[in-house]
Design an enzyme around this catalytic site. Sequence first.
Site, PDB file in Angstrom:
ATOM      1  N   HIS A  96       3.325  -3.638  -5.882  1.00  0.00           N
ATOM      2  CA  HIS A  96       2.762  -4.192  -4.658  1.00  0.00           C
ATOM      3  C   HIS A  96       2.408  -5.681  -4.752  1.00  0.00           C
ATOM      4  CE1 HIS A  96       0.769  -2.374  -0.805  1.00  0.00           C
ATOM      5  NE2 HIS A  96       1.647  -3.320  -0.525  1.00  0.00           N
ATOM      6  N   ASP A 119      -2.360   2.253   2.161  1.00  0.00           N
ATOM      7  CA  ASP A 119      -2.529   2.245   0.706  1.00  0.00           C
ATOM      8  C   ASP A 119      -3.797   3.026   0.359  1.00  0.00           C
ATOM      9  OD1 ASP A 119      -2.610   1.413  -2.035  1.00  0.00           O
ATOM     10  OD2 ASP A 119      -1.966  -0.611  -1.507  1.00  0.00           O
ATOM     11  N   HIS A 121      -5.396   1.893  -2.051  1.00  0.00           N
ATOM     12  CA  HIS A 121      -6.115   0.752  -2.637  1.00  0.00           C
ATOM     13  C   HIS A 121      -6.130  -0.425  -1.673  1.00  0.00           C
ATOM     14  CE1 HIS A 121      -4.025   3.047  -5.895  1.00  0.00           C
ATOM     15  NE2 HIS A 121      -5.223   2.999  -6.455  1.00  0.00           N
ATOM     16  N   ASP A 123      -6.119  -3.672  -2.779  1.00  0.00           N
ATOM     17  CA  ASP A 123      -5.310  -4.741  -3.388  1.00  0.00           C
ATOM     18  C   ASP A 123      -5.796  -6.128  -2.984  1.00  0.00           C
ATOM     19  OD1 ASP A 123      -3.877  -2.684  -4.568  1.00  0.00           O
ATOM     20  OD2 ASP A 123      -2.129  -2.885  -3.257  1.00  0.00           O
ATOM     21  N   HIS A 136      -0.721  -6.499  -9.017  1.00  0.00           N
ATOM     22  CA  HIS A 136      -0.459  -5.623  -7.867  1.00  0.00           C
ATOM     23  C   HIS A 136      -1.761  -5.172  -7.187  1.00  0.00           C
ATOM     24  CE1 HIS A 136      -0.631  -1.231  -9.617  1.00  0.00           C
ATOM     25  NE2 HIS A 136      -1.576  -1.977 -10.118  1.00  0.00           N
ATOM     26  N   ASP A 227       2.331   1.250   0.673  1.00  0.00           N
ATOM     27  CA  ASP A 227       2.289   1.670  -0.733  1.00  0.00           C
ATOM     28  C   ASP A 227       2.432   3.188  -0.740  1.00  0.00           C
ATOM     29  OD1 ASP A 227       1.365   2.474  -3.311  1.00  0.00           O
ATOM     30  OD2 ASP A 227       0.068   0.707  -3.456  1.00  0.00           O
ATOM     31  N   ASP A 229       1.571   5.285  -2.683  1.00  0.00           N
ATOM     32  CA  ASP A 229       0.384   6.024  -3.152  1.00  0.00           C
ATOM     33  C   ASP A 229      -0.645   6.267  -2.048  1.00  0.00           C
ATOM     34  OD1 ASP A 229      -1.540   3.850  -3.086  1.00  0.00           O
ATOM     35  OD2 ASP A 229      -1.003   3.265  -5.126  1.00  0.00           O
ATOM     36  N   GLU A 272       5.925   0.736  -4.928  1.00  0.00           N
ATOM     37  CA  GLU A 272       5.234   1.567  -5.929  1.00  0.00           C
ATOM     38  C   GLU A 272       5.873   2.942  -6.152  1.00  0.00           C
ATOM     39  OE1 GLU A 272       2.952   0.438  -8.015  1.00  0.00           O
ATOM     40  OE2 GLU A 272       2.214  -1.414  -7.048  1.00  0.00           O
TER      41      GLU A 272
HETATM   42  N1  ARG Z   1      -7.868  -1.639  -7.879  1.00  0.00           N
HETATM   43  C1  ARG Z   1      -7.044  -1.451  -9.030  1.00  0.00           C
HETATM   44  C2  ARG Z   1      -6.636  -2.810  -9.607  1.00  0.00           C
HETATM   45  O1  ARG Z   1      -7.119  -3.812  -9.185  1.00  0.00           O
HETATM   46  C3  ARG Z   1      -5.813  -0.625  -8.698  1.00  0.00           C
HETATM   47  C4  ARG Z   1      -4.819  -1.301  -7.827  1.00  0.00           C
HETATM   48  C5  ARG Z   1      -3.630  -0.437  -7.537  1.00  0.00           C
HETATM   49  N2  ARG Z   1      -2.687  -1.155  -6.725  1.00  0.00           N
HETATM   50  C6  ARG Z   1      -1.495  -0.706  -6.357  1.00  0.00           C
HETATM   51  N3  ARG Z   1      -0.709  -1.555  -5.681  1.00  0.00           N
HETATM   52  N4  ARG Z   1      -1.055   0.486  -6.642  1.00  0.00           N
HETATM   53  O2  ARG Z   1      -5.821  -2.896 -10.486  1.00  0.00           O
HETATM   54 MN    MN Z   2      -0.951  -1.167  -3.198  1.00  0.00          MN
HETATM   55 MN    MN Z   3      -2.019   1.714  -4.044  1.00  0.00          MN
END
Ligand code: ARG
Ligand code: MN
Ligand code: MN
Length: 314
Positions: A96, A119, A121, A123, A136, A227, A229, A272
């Site tokens: 990402h 997502d 998250h 990010d 990411h 994403d 996820d 992802e």
């Molecule tokens: N918050 C965590 C980090 O800063 C997880 C980020 C996950 N991001 C993603 N694009 N899957 O690393």
């Molecule tokens: Mn992401």
């Molecule tokens: Mn994510």
Amino acid sequence: RSAGIIGAPFSKGQSRGGVETGPDKIRAAGLVDRLQQQGCAVKDYGNLTFEDIVPDEPVRGSRRVRAVGSANQRLSEAVQAVKKDGHTAVMLGGDHSLAMGSIHGHAAAVGPLSVVWVDAHADVNTPLTSYTGNLHGQPMSYLLYELQSKVPALPNFSWMKPCVSSQDLVYIGLRDVDPAEHHILKLLGVKAFSMSEVDQLGVARVMEETCDYLWDRAKKPIHLSYDIDAIDPSVTPATGTPVVGGLTYREGLYITEHLCQTGLLSAVDLVEVNALRGRTEADVHSTVSTAVDLLLGCFGRLREGNHLPDYSLP
Ligand code: ARG
Ligand code: MN
Ligand code: MN
Ligand code: MN
């Protein structure tokens, strides 16, 4: 409508190998054929190639910064070219961190955007707040105007200029947000539908409110950054940072159908997908085929069925 597909086989925004095979896995599942079968013109621009940068020592605790900067500069140029050719841009990741180049290039080509970020998250870490040092988890901090005083200059990032206002961003599906990220979202007043709001309101109302919110000021082209996820890991387990309690397949698809029907969808990231993170072949298949279905939803596939306008009954 037409799709311009860019493969971005890049994984250095995080530490798990395998996510760089995303573009080819998604193509191998029949993306191009199935888009064409539903009446969508497709131009596949192929995969970008990225230079291997050594050494690439950590900067402020963040890893592979130079590689991420240079890959995203290439991606930004590629997205600009796809937009100038008149297509809806489809960026197949990769991790990402690629949203930086994708959104930057999209905004450079068409001007101010609305961003829908689907997502688990947010990010939106900065190098100074990230626990993991993975870029990411940081792309939104470099994209938002309002965070520029909080992000350090990084090598190979001089091309990167913020291009998204915090009022033009909506998150959907959040359920794993770091403390600093939560602080940022509250400080900037970013609109976010976490999984709690999806539970409370239902996905249909979430999408109505998303569009009402984004259109309050002006209808702008929409950038969807999806994403994989965001979807529950029971459906899409083959990803680097799975989080329980995600969107169902149907909720995930509904988001794409709704955004497609706005007529404003101008670029999509699908990131992802990591085939090496599935435990079984079925895990990988389910993840990749969900990714394809989400993209088909972005280009007009309806679950009630579709037929082409020139269809004639035999
Ligand atoms: N918050 C965590 C980090 O800063 C997880 C980020 C996950 N991001 C993603 N694009 N899957 O690393
Ligand atoms: Mn992401
Ligand atoms: Mn994510
Ligand atoms: Mn029906």
